[in-house]
Design an enzyme around this catalytic site. Sequence first.
Site, short mmCIF file in Angstrom:
data_model
loop_
_atom_site.label_atom_id
_atom_site.label_comp_id
_atom_site.label_asym_id
_atom_site.label_seq_id
_atom_site.Cartn_x
_atom_site.Cartn_y
_atom_site.Cartn_z
N ARG A 1 0.65 -1.23 -0.15
CA ARG A 1 -0.03 0.08 0.15
C ARG A 1 0.87 1.14 0.15
NH1 ARG A 1 -3.59 2.26 4.99
NH2 ARG A 1 -1.90 3.62 5.41
N TYR B 1 -2.83 12.00 5.41
CA TYR B 1 -3.12 10.70 5.94
C TYR B 1 -2.19 9.53 5.68
CZ TYR B 1 -4.97 6.11 6.45
OH TYR B 1 -4.92 4.58 6.72
N ASP C 1 -5.23 3.83 0.22
CA ASP C 1 -6.26 3.76 0.99
C ASP C 1 -6.68 5.65 0.96
OD1 ASP C 1 -8.04 3.97 3.24
OD2 ASP C 1 -6.73 3.33 4.42
N HIS D 1 -9.27 6.56 2.69
CA HIS D 1 -9.69 6.99 4.16
C HIS D 1 -10.89 7.71 4.06
CE1 HIS D 1 -8.20 6.62 8.36
NE2 HIS D 1 -7.93 5.61 7.82
N GLU E 1 -9.19 1.70 -1.77
CA GLU E 1 -9.70 1.69 -0.37
C GLU E 1 -10.66 2.77 0.17
OE1 GLU E 1 -7.10 0.11 2.80
OE2 GLU E 1 -8.45 0.89 4.19
N GLU F 1 -13.39 -1.65 6.86
CA GLU F 1 -12.55 -1.59 8.17
C GLU F 1 -13.41 -1.12 9.19
OE1 GLU F 1 -9.20 0.60 7.10
OE2 GLU F 1 -9.56 2.14 8.27
N ARG G 1 -13.39 -5.48 3.70
CA ARG G 1 -12.33 -5.32 4.58
C ARG G 1 -12.80 -5.61 6.28
NH1 ARG G 1 -7.77 -3.81 4.59
NH2 ARG G 1 -7.90 -1.84 5.88
N GLU H 1 -3.95 -7.61 5.57
CA GLU H 1 -3.23 -6.30 5.73
C GLU H 1 -2.11 -6.67 6.76
OE1 GLU H 1 -5.42 -2.97 7.17
OE2 GLU H 1 -3.61 -1.54 7.22
N TRP I 1 -12.97 11.54 8.18
CA TRP I 1 -11.69 10.99 8.62
C TRP I 1 -11.88 9.34 8.44
CZ3 TRP I 1 -6.98 9.95 9.34
CH2 TRP I 1 -6.58 8.86 10.14
C1 CS2 Z 1 -6.07 2.41 8.35
C2 CS2 Z 1 -6.02 2.50 9.68
O1 CS2 Z 1 -5.10 0.46 8.14
C3 CS2 Z 1 -5.95 0.88 7.38
O2 CS2 Z 1 -6.35 0.72 6.47
O3 CS2 Z 1 -7.36 2.87 7.61
O4 CS2 Z 1 -4.60 3.02 9.93
C4 CS2 Z 1 -7.02 3.06 10.40
O5 CS2 Z 1 -6.83 4.47 10.30
C5 CS2 Z 1 -6.95 2.64 11.96
O6 CS2 Z 1 -6.82 1.22 11.87
C6 CS2 Z 1 -8.10 3.13 12.46
O7 CS2 Z 1 -8.07 2.64 13.89
MG MG Z 2 -8.12 2.09 5.86
#
Ligand code: CS2
Ligand code: MG
Length: 402
Positions: free
Chosen positions: A147, A159, A210, A212, A236, A262, A283, A339, A402
């Site tokens: 990534r 980010y 990602d 985000h 992502e 996630e 995810r 991941e 976020w």
């Molecule tokens: C992220 C994470 O791993 C990822 O894809 O989006 O860093 C995420 O910000 C954190 O796990 C949030 O707790």
């Molecule tokens: Mg993520």
Amino acid sequence: MRIVDGQVNVCCPGRNFVTLKLVTEDGVHGLGDATLNGRELSVASYLNDHVVPLLIGRDARRIEDTWQYLYKGAYWRRGPVTMAAIGAVDMALWDILGKTLDVPVYRLLGGASRDRVMVYAHANGRTLDDTVAAVAHHASLGYVAIRAQCGIPGIPHAYGIARGDQPYEPAEKNAPLETVWSTERYLDFVPSLFERLRRELGQDLHLLHDVHHRLTPIEAARLGKSLEPYGLFWMEDPVPAELQEAFRIIRHHTTTPVAVGEVFNSIFDCQQLIQEHLIDYIRATVTHAGGISHLRKIAALAELHHVRTGCHGATDLSPVAMAAALHFDLSVHNFGIQEHMPHSADTDRVFPHAYAFDAGYMHPGEAPGLGVDLDEALAASFPYERAYLPVNRKLDGTLHSW
Ligand code: CS2
Ligand code: MG
């Protein structure tokens, strides 16, 4: 095989973790990860005050019935706190069952569907040069999927970028860090990163990115389209996913594969996304989506619709969750990728584990149960420290996603 004790451990070997330990009358114990990044103590209370008292005296072998009892019995269904607590109980019960039968958990889930689990690494840098070097470095460690996140010119603390020389860690101690965001600068810049990565590192690596949750659907469609020439493995979390039908707009415009979930905590968060073929990878992960039992149901639905799994595995998921994810990944037929963000040396010492990394792939190991333990004496030397994920504002100060 009655449950006679349940304890909740909160520790901070570099970052906070909440771990549930259930003990049976035979002296067998099982572990579950209940860490909810930035809101850890709420799950510790939910378990201590409301769940552990209900578990004492129950048969530890009744995993599905206990799941239903905690989910339906609460009346208040779903939500990240509830589902992380149920997830921890579920993991601990699978761990106990494996130890009791003297087999690794993946054997109880139907056995291995593959020899090893492909994982992706995080590579990030403040500049294009740094990021290309970070991706090349991870490739030299054997990773076949990486990534890539890069600082955006004119945006301090983009980010996914480490601060100083520390490894990247999303949460900050004390108050949340406020970061700045500009969609326009981001959309203009990101294609140049992947153009350079492909030019310098070739076509063989799987490249991931990602977003985000920071774009609107039409912006995400533009990004996906602009990244098509570079053949990403996935894009992502392009948009916040509360509105599942919004993904139709992205799908309509681009063939870049989409990964989401996630922050999901139940099958109902991704039902439409999966059934309408709006995503390619789901995810959701063991801790936040109700444990191994519920995640298997999500995977079974996904399998019908050509959606593969891609479990979240950031450092805020403890080694207990990592182990549970690897047993799930090895067994489930429609696995896609896992991941892998290595934990700190202190975290690895607090949670000794059987799983291992080798040349871009991982395996949960052959230890009975999940194959992870908790060194409680060592954990006690790392007390909880309040920490939060950053918040994110646009250039004019408006709070952004976020
Ligand atoms: C992220 C994470 O791993 C990822 O894809 O989006 O860093 C995420 O910000 C954190 O796990 C949030 O707790
Ligand atoms: Mg993520």
